[in-house]
Scaffold this motif. Structure first.
Motif, PDB file in Angstrom:
ATOM      1  N   ALA A 158      63.044 -33.617  12.443  1.00  0.00           N
ATOM      2  CA  ALA A 158      62.312 -33.529  11.177  1.00  0.00           C
ATOM      3  C   ALA A 158      60.857 -33.938  11.354  1.00  0.00           C
ATOM      4  CB  ALA A 158      62.991 -34.400  10.124  1.00  0.00           C
ATOM      5  N   TRP A 159      60.633 -35.018  12.087  1.00  0.00           N
ATOM      6  CA  TRP A 159      59.262 -35.465  12.330  1.00  0.00           C
ATOM      7  C   TRP A 159      58.479 -34.436  13.146  1.00  0.00           C
ATOM      8  CZ3 TRP A 159      56.787 -36.665  16.989  1.00  0.00           C
ATOM      9  CH2 TRP A 159      55.523 -37.270  16.860  1.00  0.00           C
ATOM     10  N   GLY A 160      59.108 -33.876  14.176  1.00  0.00           N
ATOM     11  CA  GLY A 160      58.426 -32.871  14.990  1.00  0.00           C
ATOM     12  C   GLY A 160      58.107 -31.620  14.192  1.00  0.00           C
ATOM     13  N   GLY A 161      59.046 -31.170  13.350  1.00  0.00           N
ATOM     14  CA  GLY A 161      58.794 -29.986  12.531  1.00  0.00           C
ATOM     15  C   GLY A 161      57.663 -30.194  11.545  1.00  0.00           C
ATOM     16  N   LEU A 162      57.630 -31.360  10.897  1.00  0.00           N
ATOM     17  CA  LEU A 162      56.547 -31.644   9.947  1.00  0.00           C
ATOM     18  C   LEU A 162      55.203 -31.765  10.662  1.00  0.00           C
ATOM     19  CD1 LEU A 162      58.287 -34.211   7.564  1.00  0.00           C
ATOM     20  CD2 LEU A 162      57.781 -31.796   7.127  1.00  0.00           C
ATOM     21  N   SER A 163      55.207 -32.322  11.860  1.00  0.00           N
ATOM     22  CA  SER A 163      53.952 -32.418  12.625  1.00  0.00           C
ATOM     23  C   SER A 163      53.436 -31.034  12.993  1.00  0.00           C
ATOM     24  CB  SER A 163      54.168 -33.261  13.887  1.00  0.00           C
ATOM     25  OG  SER A 163      54.589 -34.573  13.553  1.00  0.00           O
ATOM     26  N   LEU A 164      54.343 -30.151  13.419  1.00  0.00           N
ATOM     27  CA  LEU A 164      53.932 -28.784  13.765  1.00  0.00           C
ATOM     28  C   LEU A 164      53.489 -27.998  12.539  1.00  0.00           C
ATOM     29  CD1 LEU A 164      56.740 -27.853  16.329  1.00  0.00           C
ATOM     30  CD2 LEU A 164      54.360 -28.393  16.835  1.00  0.00           C
ATOM     31  N   ALA A 165      54.004 -28.368  11.373  1.00  0.00           N
ATOM     32  CA  ALA A 165      53.695 -27.610  10.155  1.00  0.00           C
ATOM     33  C   ALA A 165      52.384 -28.026   9.509  1.00  0.00           C
ATOM     34  CB  ALA A 165      54.835 -27.779   9.143  1.00  0.00           C
ATOM     35  N   TYR A 166      51.770 -29.115   9.963  1.00  0.00           N
ATOM     36  CA  TYR A 166      50.590 -29.632   9.260  1.00  0.00           C
ATOM     37  C   TYR A 166      49.434 -28.620   9.259  1.00  0.00           C
ATOM     38  CZ  TYR A 166      46.590 -32.502   8.048  1.00  0.00           C
ATOM     39  OH  TYR A 166      45.448 -32.982   7.455  1.00  0.00           O
ATOM     40  N   GLU A 167      49.018 -28.171  10.435  1.00  0.00           N
ATOM     41  CA  GLU A 167      47.888 -27.250  10.499  1.00  0.00           C
ATOM     42  C   GLU A 167      48.203 -25.892   9.854  1.00  0.00           C
ATOM     43  OE1 GLU A 167      46.123 -26.858  14.301  1.00  0.00           O
ATOM     44  OE2 GLU A 167      45.655 -28.999  14.505  1.00  0.00           O
ATOM     45  N   PRO A 168      49.378 -25.284  10.117  1.00  0.00           N
ATOM     46  CA  PRO A 168      49.690 -24.037   9.398  1.00  0.00           C
ATOM     47  C   PRO A 168      49.737 -24.203   7.883  1.00  0.00           C
ATOM     48  CG  PRO A 168      51.131 -24.293  11.290  1.00  0.00           C
ATOM     49  CD  PRO A 168      50.380 -25.571  11.158  1.00  0.00           C
ATOM     50  N   PHE A 169      50.188 -25.373   7.417  1.00  0.00           N
ATOM     51  CA  PHE A 169      50.209 -25.621   5.971  1.00  0.00           C
ATOM     52  C   PHE A 169      48.793 -25.664   5.415  1.00  0.00           C
ATOM     53  CE2 PHE A 169      50.045 -28.552   2.357  1.00  0.00           C
ATOM     54  CZ  PHE A 169      50.983 -27.965   1.517  1.00  0.00           C
ATOM     55  N   GLN A 170      47.896 -26.343   6.117  1.00  0.00           N
ATOM     56  CA  GLN A 170      46.504 -26.382   5.676  1.00  0.00           C
ATOM     57  C   GLN A 170      45.917 -24.978   5.594  1.00  0.00           C
ATOM     58  OE1 GLN A 170      44.861 -29.248   4.724  1.00  0.00           O
ATOM     59  NE2 GLN A 170      46.813 -30.283   5.022  1.00  0.00           N
ATOM     60  N   GLY A 189      49.137 -18.311  10.076  1.00  0.00           N
ATOM     61  CA  GLY A 189      49.770 -19.601   9.860  1.00  0.00           C
ATOM     62  C   GLY A 189      51.066 -19.522   9.093  1.00  0.00           C
ATOM     63  N   GLY A 190      51.303 -18.407   8.367  1.00  0.00           N
ATOM     64  CA  GLY A 190      52.500 -18.304   7.548  1.00  0.00           C
ATOM     65  C   GLY A 190      53.782 -18.316   8.359  1.00  0.00           C
ATOM     66  N   SER A 191      53.847 -17.529   9.431  1.00  0.00           N
ATOM     67  CA  SER A 191      55.060 -17.472  10.238  1.00  0.00           C
ATOM     68  C   SER A 191      55.295 -18.786  10.976  1.00  0.00           C
ATOM     69  CB  SER A 191      54.966 -16.311  11.241  1.00  0.00           C
ATOM     70  OG  SER A 191      53.807 -16.459  12.062  1.00  0.00           O
ATOM     71  N   THR A 192      54.230 -19.392  11.484  1.00  0.00           N
ATOM     72  CA  THR A 192      54.372 -20.686  12.152  1.00  0.00           C
ATOM     73  C   THR A 192      54.833 -21.756  11.178  1.00  0.00           C
ATOM     74  OG1 THR A 192      52.569 -20.055  13.637  1.00  0.00           O
ATOM     75  CG2 THR A 192      53.185 -22.377  13.590  1.00  0.00           C
ATOM     76  N   LEU A 193      54.346 -21.680   9.936  1.00  0.00           N
ATOM     77  CA  LEU A 193      54.739 -22.658   8.928  1.00  0.00           C
ATOM     78  C   LEU A 193      56.222 -22.553   8.609  1.00  0.00           C
ATOM     79  CD1 LEU A 193      53.968 -24.831   6.880  1.00  0.00           C
ATOM     80  CD2 LEU A 193      53.335 -23.008   5.286  1.00  0.00           C
ATOM     81  N   VAL A 194      56.731 -21.334   8.476  1.00  0.00           N
ATOM     82  CA  VAL A 194      58.152 -21.146   8.172  1.00  0.00           C
ATOM     83  C   VAL A 194      59.024 -21.734   9.275  1.00  0.00           C
ATOM     84  CG1 VAL A 194      59.975 -19.447   7.823  1.00  0.00           C
ATOM     85  CG2 VAL A 194      57.769 -19.115   6.740  1.00  0.00           C
ATOM     86  N   LEU A 195      58.722 -21.407  10.520  1.00  0.00           N
ATOM     87  CA  LEU A 195      59.535 -21.891  11.639  1.00  0.00           C
ATOM     88  C   LEU A 195      59.467 -23.413  11.763  1.00  0.00           C
ATOM     89  CD1 LEU A 195      58.673 -19.174  14.324  1.00  0.00           C
ATOM     90  CD2 LEU A 195      60.713 -19.328  12.887  1.00  0.00           C
ATOM     91  N   SER A 196      58.281 -23.993  11.549  1.00  0.00           N
ATOM     92  CA  SER A 196      58.143 -25.444  11.656  1.00  0.00           C
ATOM     93  C   SER A 196      58.917 -26.158  10.562  1.00  0.00           C
ATOM     94  CB  SER A 196      56.663 -25.833  11.594  1.00  0.00           C
ATOM     95  OG  SER A 196      55.929 -25.214  12.633  1.00  0.00           O
ATOM     96  N   LEU A 197      58.827 -25.637   9.335  1.00  0.00           N
ATOM     97  CA  LEU A 197      59.554 -26.267   8.238  1.00  0.00           C
ATOM     98  C   LEU A 197      61.062 -26.089   8.380  1.00  0.00           C
ATOM     99  CD1 LEU A 197      57.289 -25.471   5.150  1.00  0.00           C
ATOM    100  CD2 LEU A 197      57.513 -27.612   6.407  1.00  0.00           C
ATOM    101  N   LEU A 198      61.497 -24.961   8.928  1.00  0.00           N
ATOM    102  CA  LEU A 198      62.932 -24.785   9.169  1.00  0.00           C
ATOM    103  C   LEU A 198      63.435 -25.775  10.218  1.00  0.00           C
ATOM    104  CD1 LEU A 198      63.507 -20.908   9.105  1.00  0.00           C
ATOM    105  CD2 LEU A 198      64.229 -22.607   7.419  1.00  0.00           C
ATOM    106  N   LEU A 199      62.613 -26.055  11.227  1.00  0.00           N
ATOM    107  CA  LEU A 199      62.989 -27.066  12.219  1.00  0.00           C
ATOM    108  C   LEU A 199      63.124 -28.433  11.554  1.00  0.00           C
ATOM    109  CD1 LEU A 199      63.430 -27.974  15.154  1.00  0.00           C
ATOM    110  CD2 LEU A 199      60.945 -28.231  15.354  1.00  0.00           C
ATOM    111  N   ALA A 200      62.161 -28.785  10.685  1.00  0.00           N
ATOM    112  CA  ALA A 200      62.248 -30.061   9.979  1.00  0.00           C
ATOM    113  C   ALA A 200      63.448 -30.090   9.041  1.00  0.00           C
ATOM    114  CB  ALA A 200      60.956 -30.299   9.190  1.00  0.00           C
ATOM    115  N   TRP A 201      63.732 -28.965   8.395  1.00  0.00           N
ATOM    116  CA  TRP A 201      64.875 -28.883   7.473  1.00  0.00           C
ATOM    117  C   TRP A 201      66.194 -29.046   8.232  1.00  0.00           C
ATOM    118  CZ3 TRP A 201      65.457 -29.293   2.435  1.00  0.00           C
ATOM    119  CH2 TRP A 201      66.597 -28.782   1.817  1.00  0.00           C
TER     120      TRP A 201
END
Length: 232
Positions: free
Chosen positions: A31-43, A142-154
């Motif tokens: 979860a921590w790794g997914g949220l970290s990867l999602a930070y920049e794509p989310f921005q 950033g949209g596709s990277t954001l989805v994959l990162s958030l799914l990892l955190a989920w």
């Protein structure tokens, strides 16, 4: 026949607790790794579409950052198996190869060696380029990277919750996979309406498309399809 003595209940409890603790720790790390990867794509997904031009009055003070214009030249272009990759020379003289979105991007097909490239940057990153009046978005999006990162955190959150809260064992067969699949499906279906709430985009069809499968996954999560034992 000689019976093999069973392990004491206390040892089984300790082993189960250690297994649950290890699983919860792994889930928390995912979860921590997914949220970290999602930070920049989310921005990029949330703030870039709302960013004003830096030349505007409120551009420098915008919480979304601001967009800058610069110019360059097309040095070369190629179309490998991974997609179109024009090579651009910046005004500073630096050259770099970029991936542009789309299988047939107009700016790539119409570009010629030496063509002027009007580039738009956001936080120093090239976001889109216009060549001979045709505009292309620069990948990766950033949209596709954001989805994959958030799914990892989920997935990590689901693993941690299952290790801490899920008691008992499910019977064999395909039923044990119902809960994990339902959990991931619910997260995926909730992402698309959720990101539009954050970005203040009103697209009702996204809700109509994602809400029914999300509710179905939620129902399966609460009541997994485990076969019932017959009373006879």
């Amino acid at each position: 026949m000689r019976r093999v003595p069973a392990l004491p209940t206390g040892e089984l409890d300790v082993a189960e607790l250690l297994g649950r603790a290890l699983g919860a720790m792994i889930g928390a790390l995912l979860a921590w790794g997914g949220l970290s990867l999602a930070y920049e794509p989310f921005q990029e997904r949330v703030h870039y579409p709302q960013a004003p031009w830096c030349a505007e009055r409120d551009g420098q003070e915008s919480p979304h950052g601001c967009l800058r214009r610069t110019q360059g030249r097309v040095v070369a272009k190629d179309r490998p198996q991974t997609g179109p990759t024009p090579r651009l020379r910046w005004a500073s003289g630096a050259e770099k190869t970029y991936d542009v979105e789309g299988s047939i991007p107009p700016c790539h097909d119409d570009a010629r060696r030496g063509s002027r490239a009007d580039m738009v940057t956001w936080h120093g990153k090239l976001m889109r380029v216009t060549v001979r009046g045709k505009t292309c978005e620069v990948a990766p999006n950033g949209g596709s990277t954001l989805v994959l990162s958030l799914l990892l955190a989920w997935a990590g959150l689901g693993l941690a919750l299952a290790c801490m809260l899920w008691h008992g064992r499910s019977p064999g067969g395909t039923a044990p996979m119902v809960r994990p699949v339902a959990w991931m499906g619910m997260g995926l279906c909730a992402y698309f309406p959720g990101i539009r709430i954050v970005t203040e985009e009103s697209q009702w069809w996204v809700w109509a498309l994602c809400l029914p499968p999300a509710l179905t996954c939620f129902g399966l999560l609460l009541n997994p399809l485990n076969p019932r034992k017959s009373a006879y």
